[in-house]
Design a protein around this motif. Structure first.
Motif, PDB file in Angstrom:
ATOM      1  N   UNK A 195       0.846  -1.194   0.000  1.00  0.00           N
ATOM      2  CA  UNK A 195       0.000   0.000   0.000  1.00  0.00           C
ATOM      3  C   UNK A 195       0.882   1.244   0.000  1.00  0.00           C
ATOM      4  N   UNK A 196       0.294   2.358  -0.382  1.00  0.00           N
ATOM      5  CA  UNK A 196       1.097   3.590  -0.518  1.00  0.00           C
ATOM      6  C   UNK A 196       1.776   3.981   0.792  1.00  0.00           C
ATOM      7  N   UNK A 197       1.083   3.798   1.906  1.00  0.00           N
ATOM      8  CA  UNK A 197       1.677   4.169   3.205  1.00  0.00           C
ATOM      9  C   UNK A 197       2.930   3.341   3.482  1.00  0.00           C
TER      10      UNK A 197
ATOM     11  N   UNK B  24      -4.605   0.322  -2.882  1.00  0.00           N
ATOM     12  CA  UNK B  24      -4.599   1.732  -3.284  1.00  0.00           C
ATOM     13  C   UNK B  24      -3.381   2.049  -4.144  1.00  0.00           C
ATOM     14  N   UNK B  25      -2.665   0.996  -4.577  1.00  0.00           N
ATOM     15  CA  UNK B  25      -1.401   1.195  -5.290  1.00  0.00           C
ATOM     16  C   UNK B  25      -1.321   0.251  -6.477  1.00  0.00           C
ATOM     17  N   UNK B  26      -1.073   0.779  -7.653  1.00  0.00           N
ATOM     18  CA  UNK B  26      -0.836  -0.080  -8.813  1.00  0.00           C
ATOM     19  C   UNK B  26       0.675  -0.291  -8.954  1.00  0.00           C
ATOM     20  N   UNK B  27       1.056  -1.307  -9.695  1.00  0.00           N
ATOM     21  CA  UNK B  27       2.482  -1.535  -9.954  1.00  0.00           C
ATOM     22  C   UNK B  27       3.085  -0.328 -10.672  1.00  0.00           C
ATOM     23  N   UNK B  28       2.320   0.255 -11.586  1.00  0.00           N
ATOM     24  CA  UNK B  28       2.837   1.419 -12.320  1.00  0.00           C
ATOM     25  C   UNK B  28       3.164   2.569 -11.360  1.00  0.00           C
TER      26      UNK B  28
END
Length: 276
Positions: A41-43, A83-87
């Protein structure tokens, strides 16, 4: 030292050479490498990027909506959304100098992920490890990823990468847990001796001591091979087990991606300073 590891800045460069060259470690010792696990996740990704970890590990899968144009996302089963894609993950991580380990939980996610990696390849002059569990291991009941299409797909895009190839495993507190047996290590060697890339074998800390003969044999089969010791959250193992591994294996061939508090205790026991 792995003879076939790539040159400076290549994805298959030995991580000890890379971090020594960048003055981030002081010795050719796998225990000096630090890891941030599950930076999905972004965090967690942002925390990993701010941390002192040398290597960032994250998990890639396709989202549960099953749409034809699904983008790979960063999540560990049983999660199926993120909330996070690989890209997005690659965009942020390429701004750092950290090594990367991507763990694939499904074959379907591999090809679209390799295409995204190809887009950032020129910005990634550092070790990249691609991980999957390709064989059933001790007490393993998770689904394995079919080795041939996985290896073929990754190699087609990136012949110059480090593979991290493991076994599915389980650990049960109430019973005697079998280790990695001869059939398991010989099957892995049969697959890996066809490869030209460096290969690390992720092995579960609680199962290594009872598998020392088999794993020592496996590492002797090629100077391309290493071990990465990992731990399950509820596994019962001791610092003595880690010290036993330390005493019996070449320090250059074993990495330790282990959880706290054992990581700190282990590093203290062997005289490696821990940055908190």
């Amino acid at each position: 030292m792995a003879a076939s590891a790539g040159g400076p800045g290549s994805w298959s460069e030995n991580i000890l050479e890379y971090f020594l060259r960048n003055s981030q470690i002081t010795a050719e010792d796998g225990a000096e490498i630090t890891w941030y696990h599950a930076a999905n996740h972004k965090a967690q990704m942002n925390e990993a990027l701010k941390s002192t970890a040398h290597m960032i590990e994250a998990d890639v899968l396709l989202p549960s909506d099953g749409s034809e144009h699904s983008q790979p996302i960063m999540a560990h089963p049983p999660e199926t959304n993120s909330d996070n894609t690989l890209q997005e993950w690659l965009t942020e991580v390429t701004k750092s100098n950290k090594g990367i380990k991507l763990d694939f939980k499904s074959l379907a996610a591999v090809e679209p992920s390799m295409m995204l990696l190809e887009n950032v390849k020129r910005h990634l002059k550092r070790p990249v490890w691609i991980n999957a569990d390709i064989l059933p291991g001790p007490n393993g009941n998770s689904k394995v990823i079919d080795a041939k299409p996985f290896l073929d797909t990754v190699t087609f895009f990136f012949p110059d990468v480090t593979f991290s190839l493991g076994w599915t495993t389980g650990w049960h507190p109430e019973k005697v847990n079998e280790g990695y047996n001869w059939t398991m290590v010989k099957e892995m060697e049969y697959i890996c001796n066809e490869l030209s890339q460096p290969v690390t074998f992720p092995v579960r800390a609680a199962l290594v001591r009872q598998s020392c003969s088999q794993l020592l044999w496996l590492l002797k089969q090629s100077n391309r091979y290493s071990l990465t010791i990992w731990t399950g959250k509820n596994d019962n193992y001791s610092i003595e087990d880690l010290l036993y591994i330390r005493d019996h294996f070449d320090k250059k061939q074993v990495f330790y991606d282990i959880l706290e508090p054992q990581n700190h205790e282990f590093k203290q026991a062997i005289g490696i300073k821990v940055n908190l």
